[in-house]
Design an enzyme around this catalytic site. Structure first.
Site, PDB file in Angstrom:
ATOM      1  N   LYS A  20       0.834  -1.209   0.000  1.00  0.00           N
ATOM      2  CA  LYS A  20       0.000   0.000   0.000  1.00  0.00           C
ATOM      3  C   LYS A  20       0.870   1.260   0.000  1.00  0.00           C
ATOM      4  CE  LYS A  20      -2.237   2.855   3.393  1.00  0.00           C
ATOM      5  NZ  LYS A  20      -1.076   3.433   4.045  1.00  0.00           N
ATOM      6  N   ASN A  21       2.029   1.193   0.660  1.00  0.00           N
ATOM      7  CA  ASN A  21       2.833   2.409   0.757  1.00  0.00           C
ATOM      8  C   ASN A  21       3.851   2.554  -0.371  1.00  0.00           C
ATOM      9  OD1 ASN A  21       1.301   3.134   2.889  1.00  0.00           O
ATOM     10  ND2 ASN A  21       2.815   2.669   4.477  1.00  0.00           N
ATOM     11  N   ARG A  98      -3.511  10.944   1.652  1.00  0.00           N
ATOM     12  CA  ARG A  98      -2.389  11.888   1.717  1.00  0.00           C
ATOM     13  C   ARG A  98      -1.559  11.869   0.431  1.00  0.00           C
ATOM     14  NH1 ARG A  98      -0.613  14.115   6.145  1.00  0.00           N
ATOM     15  NH2 ARG A  98       1.575  13.874   5.645  1.00  0.00           N
ATOM     16  N   CYS A 122      -4.736   8.805   8.062  1.00  0.00           N
ATOM     17  CA  CYS A 122      -5.162   8.353   9.393  1.00  0.00           C
ATOM     18  C   CYS A 122      -4.928   9.411  10.461  1.00  0.00           C
ATOM     19  CB  CYS A 122      -4.390   7.088   9.756  1.00  0.00           C
ATOM     20  SG  CYS A 122      -4.976   5.667   8.833  1.00  0.00           S
ATOM     21  N   ASP A 312       4.063   1.179  11.865  1.00  0.00           N
ATOM     22  CA  ASP A 312       2.839   0.491  11.426  1.00  0.00           C
ATOM     23  C   ASP A 312       2.765  -0.954  11.921  1.00  0.00           C
ATOM     24  OD1 ASP A 312       1.754   2.625   9.561  1.00  0.00           O
ATOM     25  OD2 ASP A 312       3.774   2.353   8.811  1.00  0.00           O
ATOM     26  N   VAL A 334       7.785   7.641  16.101  1.00  0.00           N
ATOM     27  CA  VAL A 334       7.527   8.192  14.764  1.00  0.00           C
ATOM     28  C   VAL A 334       6.312   9.116  14.763  1.00  0.00           C
ATOM     29  CG1 VAL A 334       7.084   7.637  12.333  1.00  0.00           C
ATOM     30  CG2 VAL A 334       8.612   6.188  13.685  1.00  0.00           C
TER      31      VAL A 334
HETATM   32  N1  EPU Z   1       6.385  14.973   9.325  1.00  0.00           N
HETATM   33  C1  EPU Z   1       6.462  16.321   9.535  1.00  0.00           C
HETATM   34  N2  EPU Z   1       6.343  17.165   8.448  1.00  0.00           N
HETATM   35  C2  EPU Z   1       6.150  16.684   7.184  1.00  0.00           C
HETATM   36  C3  EPU Z   1       6.077  15.287   6.974  1.00  0.00           C
HETATM   37  C4  EPU Z   1       6.210  14.448   8.077  1.00  0.00           C
HETATM   38  O1  EPU Z   1       6.630  16.784  10.658  1.00  0.00           O
HETATM   39  O2  EPU Z   1       6.028  17.490   6.247  1.00  0.00           O
HETATM   40  C5  EPU Z   1       6.486  14.064  10.483  1.00  0.00           C
HETATM   41  C6  EPU Z   1       5.176  13.301  10.705  1.00  0.00           C
HETATM   42  O3  EPU Z   1       4.257  14.064  11.427  1.00  0.00           O
HETATM   43  C7  EPU Z   1       5.641  12.076  11.440  1.00  0.00           C
HETATM   44  C8  EPU Z   1       7.039  11.830  10.846  1.00  0.00           C
HETATM   45  O4  EPU Z   1       7.437  13.047  10.229  1.00  0.00           O
HETATM   46  O5  EPU Z   1       5.755  12.336  12.811  1.00  0.00           O
HETATM   47  C9  EPU Z   1       7.113  10.715   9.836  1.00  0.00           C
HETATM   48  O6  EPU Z   1       6.154  10.924   8.820  1.00  0.00           O
HETATM   49  P1  EPU Z   1       6.419  10.415   7.320  1.00  0.00           P
HETATM   50  O7  EPU Z   1       6.466  11.598   6.420  1.00  0.00           O
HETATM   51  O8  EPU Z   1       7.572   9.476   7.325  1.00  0.00           O
HETATM   52  O9  EPU Z   1       5.083   9.609   7.059  1.00  0.00           O
HETATM   53  P2  EPU Z   1       4.204   9.591   5.739  1.00  0.00           P
HETATM   54  O10 EPU Z   1       5.055   9.596   4.531  1.00  0.00           O
HETATM   55  O11 EPU Z   1       3.114  10.583   5.851  1.00  0.00           O
HETATM   56  C10 EPU Z   1       4.234   7.004   5.426  1.00  0.00           C
HETATM   57  C11 EPU Z   1       3.188   5.945   5.408  1.00  0.00           C
HETATM   58  C12 EPU Z   1       2.680   5.709   6.807  1.00  0.00           C
HETATM   59  C13 EPU Z   1       3.844   5.306   7.684  1.00  0.00           C
HETATM   60  C14 EPU Z   1       4.946   6.368   7.633  1.00  0.00           C
HETATM   61  C15 EPU Z   1       6.197   5.953   8.399  1.00  0.00           C
HETATM   62  C16 EPU Z   1       2.196   6.212   3.231  1.00  0.00           C
HETATM   63  C17 EPU Z   1       1.025   6.600   2.419  1.00  0.00           C
HETATM   64  N3  EPU Z   1       2.097   6.354   4.541  1.00  0.00           N
HETATM   65  O12 EPU Z   1       3.561   8.164   5.889  1.00  0.00           O
HETATM   66  O13 EPU Z   1       1.766   4.636   6.724  1.00  0.00           O
HETATM   67  O14 EPU Z   1       3.411   5.142   9.008  1.00  0.00           O
HETATM   68  O15 EPU Z   1       5.327   6.601   6.266  1.00  0.00           O
HETATM   69  O16 EPU Z   1       6.726   4.760   7.912  1.00  0.00           O
HETATM   70  O17 EPU Z   1       3.209   5.747   2.707  1.00  0.00           O
HETATM   71  C18 EPU Z   1      -0.136   3.393   7.220  1.00  0.00           C
HETATM   72  O18 EPU Z   1       0.188   2.669   6.267  1.00  0.00           O
HETATM   73  O19 EPU Z   1      -1.097   3.117   8.005  1.00  0.00           O
HETATM   74  C19 EPU Z   1       0.603   4.619   7.455  1.00  0.00           C
HETATM   75  C20 EPU Z   1       0.213   5.559   8.308  1.00  0.00           C
END
Ligand code: EPU
Length: 439
Positions: A20-21, A98, A122, A312, A334
């Site tokens: 999914k990611n 997102r 989420c 996750d 995280v």
């Molecule tokens: N963060 C910031 N600013 C930003 C972006 C992120 O402060 O502009 C912070 C977030 O708030 C968080 C941390 O950085 O505390 C990590 O966030 P990250 O950007 O790594 O997460 P993401 O890319 O939004 C993806 C997955 C998530 C998974 C995380 C970490 C997707 C669509 N989502 O999210 O998956 O938990 O990486 O591995 O790829 C899930 O599958 O249920 C899910 C939430």
């Protein structure tokens, strides 16, 4: 509403397909190609539908093979007629995912402008997009926040740049990759995330003609090129879904063969699973996960970016830890707010306390702030059925697993969220012997 009768060990076989990611991001990457791309192993999940809808709005023609359903999960994405979508149409998708933020770089390259609706995903923390916007500005994009979303424009070709992320964000790293490949000159990204899904996206971009070097110290260097072609790629398997079923086997005292699970992407999870007492066997087709038949062992666990223990993977394992002997400590580093799901577990009879302090050894960035991000789980607890509403994707999966591990009946509302990331969830549960009915 889903009515679940617990107390039955889950046993049988499930199959995981593309992650999914990764899949939605590889779909977005198709926007960068000058010809069609073919993506294989695509799961039938809601997030894929959302990105399909958004890409269609932007003129990308997507065909599924064979027609109609996705038995082989193959998509062909043709970006020949990319165009700007109507704001009102994009708006209809606002709040559902997102992924739209990752459209920015490719649309700026193709059309010189982009509009991104307010983002969903989420509710597991604030989930800001400041890193994304800072990155896009560094490439030369103009970013204007408007009432319903963000409007971006690139008055001239985006230029390679030096960026350092304050935290190895998965999404922001993908943002840099998707933007830098067609930018003029070299981009150097420091503090990059290196999750297997990111490596798979790099593999997709390399197939398209990108030049990307990954160093050992979270530095990624991208040499911009003038043109990218389409790709043919099979998505890496979903290691989050695989681990979710593994934890479900542990929590319900069952045994689940996860076909398609790949050991290399799950080394850290497998170590933890074994330390808990879980048994697993890696075969040519997947990994079989089983409860040992004796007491589970409590442990100390901290989530982290790759190669650490994934955030996750945390929630489903916490359900299993309610059945382990003694005190387990789980430190979530995280997301600041990923223990909300424990409220329902406590109502089911679990003994869990959530703390603001960094328990577990390593101080994290949430430590001196007011976030309840560490949990102490005391077990083994006798879980009993209760009524609850699914809070988010991983929390929801974990609640259903807890309901299946519990004695008695649970009534679950909002089960649809789980389809965002788990393909054929109900069919898989039924195949594993779960007792439930949709009321
Ligand atoms: N963060 C910031 N600013 C930003 C972006 C992120 O402060 O502009 C912070 C977030 O708030 C968080 C941390 O950085 O505390 C990590 O966030 P990250 O950007 O790594 O997460 P993401 O890319 O939004 C993806 C997955 C998530 C998974 C995380 C970490 C997707 C669509 N989502 O999210 O998956 O938990 O990486 O591995 O790829 C899930 O599958 O249920 C899910 C939430």
């Amino acid at each position: 509403m889903l009515k679940v009768d617990g107390g039955v060990p889950l046993s049988g076989t499930v199959r995981v397909r593309g992650a999914k990611n990764l899949v939605p991001k590889a779909m977005v990457a198709a926007l960068l190609g000058s010809g069609p791309s073919v993506l294989r192993g695509v799961p039938a999940i809601r997030d894929v539908e959302v990105v399909t809808g958004l890409l269609n709005l932007h003129g990308v023609q997507i065909t599924q093979q064979p027609d109609g359903d996705l038995p082989d999960g193959q998509l062909t994405l043709d970006p020949a007629k990319v165009e700007l979508a109507r704001v009102s149409d994009i708006d209809a998708h606002a709040g559902s995912s997102r992924i739209p933020i990752l459209f920015c770089g490719p649309l700026l390259h193709r059309l010189g402008e982009a509009f991104i609706p307010d983002l969903g995903g989420c509710r597991i923390g604030d989930r800001p997009i400041n890193f994304h916007l800072d990155v896009l500005r560094a490439f030369g994009a103009q970013v204007d926040k408007t009432a319903g979303g963000i409007r971006l424009s690139a008055p001239q070709r985006l230029r390679g740049t030096k960026v350092e992320l304050p935290y190895p964000s998965v999404g922001a790293t993908e943002q840099v990759l998707l933007t830098a490949t067609l930018s003029e000159g070299v981009t150097e990204l420091k503090g990059a995330a290196t999750e297997p899904e990111i490596m798979d996206l790099i593999a997709v971009l390399q197939k398209m003609g990108a030049i990307i070097t990954v160093d050992t110290d979270r530095v990624i260097r991208i040499e911009g090129v003038d043109r990218l072609d389409g790709y043919v790629h099979r998505a890496l398997p979903d290691r989050i879904e695989a681990a979710s079923w593994a934890s479900a086997a542990l929590a319900t005292k069952g045994s689940i063969m996860v076909e398609g699970a790949r050991q290399q992407d799950m080394i850290t999870y497998l170590n933890t699973f074994r330390k808990c007492g879980g048994r697993f066997e890696v075969t040519e087709t997947g990994i079989e996960f089983s409860h040992p038949g004796t007491a589970l062992t409590s442990l100390v666990l901290e989530t982290d970016v790759h190669p650490g223990y994934m955030t996750d993977w945390q929630q489903p394992l916490v359900v299993a830890l309610t059945q382990a002997e003694g005190l387990s400590i789980v430190h979530e580093t995280v997301y600041e707010n990923r223990f909300g799901f424990t409220d329902a577990l406590i109502r089911m009879g679990a003994t869990i306390q959530v703390y603001r302090e960094c328990l577990g050894g390593t101080p994290c960035r949430f430590g001196r702030r007011n976030f309840r991000h560490s949990a102490v789980v005391a077990g083994p607890a006798k879980l009993r059925g209760t009524d609850f509403t699914v809070p988010d994707l991983r929390g929801g999966f974990s609640h259903v697993i807890a309901a299946l591990a519990a004695e008695g009946t649970s009534r679950v509302e909002g089960i649809g969220i789980i389809n965002r990331g788990y393909e054929n969830f109900m069919d898989k549960l039924a195949g594993l012997g779960a007792r439930f009915e949709i009321a």
